[in-house]
Design a protein around this motif. Structure first.
Motif, PDB file in Angstrom:
ATOM      1  N   ALA A   1     -10.862 -10.950  -2.292  1.00 23.42           N
ATOM      2  CA  ALA A   1     -11.977 -10.010  -2.400  1.00 23.42           C
ATOM      3  C   ALA A   1     -12.141  -9.190  -1.129  1.00 23.42           C
ATOM      4  N   ALA A   2     -11.956  -9.817   0.022  1.00 27.16           N
ATOM      5  CA  ALA A   2     -12.107  -9.098   1.292  1.00 27.16           C
ATOM      6  C   ALA A   2     -11.036  -8.026   1.424  1.00 27.16           C
ATOM      7  N   TYR A   3      -9.794  -8.345   1.039  1.00 23.55           N
ATOM      8  CA  TYR A   3      -8.765  -7.302   1.102  1.00 23.55           C
ATOM      9  C   TYR A   3      -9.049  -6.195   0.096  1.00 23.55           C
ATOM     10  N   ALA A   4      -9.348  -6.567  -1.144  1.00 21.86           N
ATOM     11  CA  ALA A   4      -9.555  -5.571  -2.201  1.00 21.86           C
ATOM     12  C   ALA A   4     -10.692  -4.621  -1.858  1.00 21.86           C
ATOM     13  N   ALA A   5     -11.705  -5.095  -1.141  1.00 22.67           N
ATOM     14  CA  ALA A   5     -12.857  -4.263  -0.801  1.00 22.67           C
ATOM     15  C   ALA A   5     -12.499  -3.152   0.168  1.00 22.67           C
ATOM     16  N   ASP A   6     -11.400  -3.307   0.908  1.00 26.57           N
ATOM     17  CA  ASP A   6     -11.011  -2.280   1.880  1.00 26.57           C
ATOM     18  C   ASP A   6      -9.529  -1.951   1.765  1.00 26.57           C
ATOM     19  N   ALA A   7      -8.966  -2.119   0.568  1.00 26.12           N
ATOM     20  CA  ALA A   7      -7.567  -1.771   0.354  1.00 26.12           C
ATOM     21  C   ALA A   7      -7.360  -0.283   0.608  1.00 26.12           C
ATOM     22  N   HIS A   8      -6.251   0.049   1.264  1.00 25.64           N
ATOM     23  CA  HIS A   8      -5.934   1.433   1.607  1.00 25.64           C
ATOM     24  C   HIS A   8      -7.008   2.041   2.518  1.00 25.64           C
ATOM     25  N   GLY A   9      -7.700   1.208   3.276  1.00 27.41           N
ATOM     26  CA  GLY A   9      -8.717   1.707   4.197  1.00 27.41           C
ATOM     27  C   GLY A   9      -8.110   2.471   5.354  1.00 27.41           C
ATOM     28  N   GLU A  10      -8.961   3.097   6.140  1.00 19.67           N
ATOM     29  CA  GLU A  10      -8.485   3.920   7.253  1.00 19.67           C
ATOM     30  C   GLU A  10      -7.997   3.088   8.433  1.00 19.67           C
TER      31      GLU A  10
ATOM     32  N   GLU B   1       0.845  -1.199   0.000  1.00 18.98           N
ATOM     33  CA  GLU B   1       0.000   0.000   0.000  1.00 18.98           C
ATOM     34  C   GLU B   1       0.878   1.246   0.000  1.00 18.98           C
ATOM     35  N   ARG B   2       0.636   2.133  -0.962  1.00 20.35           N
ATOM     36  CA  ARG B   2       1.316   3.419  -0.997  1.00 20.35           C
ATOM     37  C   ARG B   2       0.463   4.441  -0.252  1.00 20.35           C
ATOM     38  N   TYR B   3       1.123   5.328   0.469  1.00 16.53           N
ATOM     39  CA  TYR B   3       0.386   6.348   1.210  1.00 16.53           C
ATOM     40  C   TYR B   3       1.289   7.553   1.448  1.00 16.53           C
ATOM     41  N   THR B   4       0.705   8.631   1.913  1.00 18.05           N
ATOM     42  CA  THR B   4       1.441   9.849   2.241  1.00 18.05           C
ATOM     43  C   THR B   4       1.427  10.023   3.750  1.00 18.05           C
ATOM     44  N   ASP B   5       2.602  10.211   4.347  1.00 22.60           N
ATOM     45  CA  ASP B   5       2.658  10.342   5.800  1.00 22.60           C
ATOM     46  C   ASP B   5       2.278  11.759   6.233  1.00 22.60           C
ATOM     47  N   ASP B   6       2.321  12.007   7.533  1.00 22.16           N
ATOM     48  CA  ASP B   6       1.857  13.280   8.075  1.00 22.16           C
ATOM     49  C   ASP B   6       2.697  14.461   7.607  1.00 22.16           C
ATOM     50  N   SER B   7       3.937  14.211   7.181  1.00 15.74           N
ATOM     51  CA  SER B   7       4.795  15.289   6.702  1.00 15.74           C
ATOM     52  C   SER B   7       4.642  15.529   5.207  1.00 15.74           C
TER      53      SER B   7
ATOM     54  N   ASP C   1      -9.115  -9.470   8.573  1.00 17.59           N
ATOM     55  CA  ASP C   1     -10.398  -9.581   7.869  1.00 17.59           C
ATOM     56  C   ASP C   1     -10.275 -10.453   6.628  1.00 17.59           C
ATOM     57  N   ALA C   2      -9.171 -10.300   5.902  1.00 17.44           N
ATOM     58  CA  ALA C   2      -8.973 -11.100   4.693  1.00 17.44           C
ATOM     59  C   ALA C   2      -8.842 -12.582   5.030  1.00 17.44           C
ATOM     60  N   LEU C   3      -8.050 -12.909   6.056  1.00 16.88           N
ATOM     61  CA  LEU C   3      -7.947 -14.299   6.493  1.00 16.88           C
ATOM     62  C   LEU C   3      -9.299 -14.836   6.935  1.00 16.88           C
ATOM     63  N   SER C   4     -10.045 -13.997   7.643  1.00 13.44           N
ATOM     64  CA  SER C   4     -11.352 -14.421   8.150  1.00 13.44           C
ATOM     65  C   SER C   4     -12.288 -14.803   7.004  1.00 13.44           C
ATOM     66  N   ALA C   5     -12.225 -14.056   5.910  1.00 13.66           N
ATOM     67  CA  ALA C   5     -13.093 -14.338   4.766  1.00 13.66           C
ATOM     68  C   ALA C   5     -12.758 -15.693   4.147  1.00 13.66           C
TER      69      ALA C   5
END
Length: 252
Positions: A135-144, A9-15, A153-157
């Protein structure tokens, strides 16, 4: 050795700086899978399973650190592995994905490559296990929510549709690891490296462990916030001392 997922997952940090986080999670109907399968660093994530060769994970990450692409790294290791056809290995680096399932893996076995994740499994009840995990991961990829929680959650699915087919083996395990390129003065959050080594309810127990570890980490960060800023434990605020309580002895 059951099923696992690797993600990027790519993201931008607080800085405002660009960062990448990697994660891997796995569960199986054997104890202590966390000692064998999941490998992660700021360079990528690798899962090695079926007839496990831990060198595929350890040396795979070392090759990524040296600048090799995930496919080149793992193919080189597999080509030197006499047990190649009994291996299942998959992973992800900053740009690419890779998965391999040898012909001698026990069915059902297979893998799935997404744009930012890989899923693989063997000894499963069927293909639906990796499909639901992906599918479970993709549905909430880059989630909060923290990646560690979303990996559970993905393992649980996948577990919910049958998971590992060996129902005669009740003692199971699960594990997750997350790493990031972002500098963290107090280190990676402690809920980013968790294992449940021997249980009959691996996903529920991994989730309970995550929730307790997250609460403990947040409490510690509140307690030692000043120490973090000062880069010294001397900066930690001590809890207020309790007022002394006067006690009386009725027999005195």
């Amino acid at each position: 050795m059951t099923f696992s997922i690797c993600v990027r997952e790519r993201y931008t940090d607080d800085s405002g700086a660009d960062q990448v986080r990697f994660g891997v999670a796995v569960t199986t109907r054997l104890p202590a899978v966390g000692t064998l399968c999941p490998f992660v660093s700021e360079h990528g994530a690798v899962a090695t399973q079926s007839l496990v060769n831990v060198d595929l994970g350890r040396r795979g990450l070392a090759y990524l650190e040296d600048g090799l692409a995930i496919g080149d790294a793992l193919e080189a290791l597999l080509n030197a592995d006499k047990g190649r056809e009994g291996r299942q290995v998959h992973g992800i680096d900053a740009e690419r994905t890779f998965a391999f399932s040898g012909d001698d893996c026990v069915g059902w076995y297979g893998h799935d490559l997404g744009q930012n994740f890989t899923v693989a499994g063997n000894m499963l009840v069927g293909e639906a296990v990796i499909e639901e995990t992906a599918a479970a991961y993709a549905a909430d990829a880059h989630g909060e929510r923290p990646l560690a929680e979303r990996l559970i959650d993905a393992l649980s699915a996948g577990h919910a549709v049958g998971g590992d087919k060996r129902e005669d083996l009740p003692v199971q395990s699960a594990a997750l690891k997350v790493a990031t390129t972002e500098p963290t003065p107090m280190g990676e959050p402690l809920y980013n490296d968790l294992r449940v080594d021997a249980t009959e309810t691996p996903i529920d127990d991994l989730r309970a462990t995550f929730e307790a570890a997250k609460r403990g980490w947040e409490d510690a960060m509140d307690r030692y916030a000043d120490a973090s800023e000062a880069d010294s434990i001397d900066g930690a605020a001590e809890p207020d001392a309790e007022e002394p309580v006067e006690r009386t002895d009725p027999d005195r």
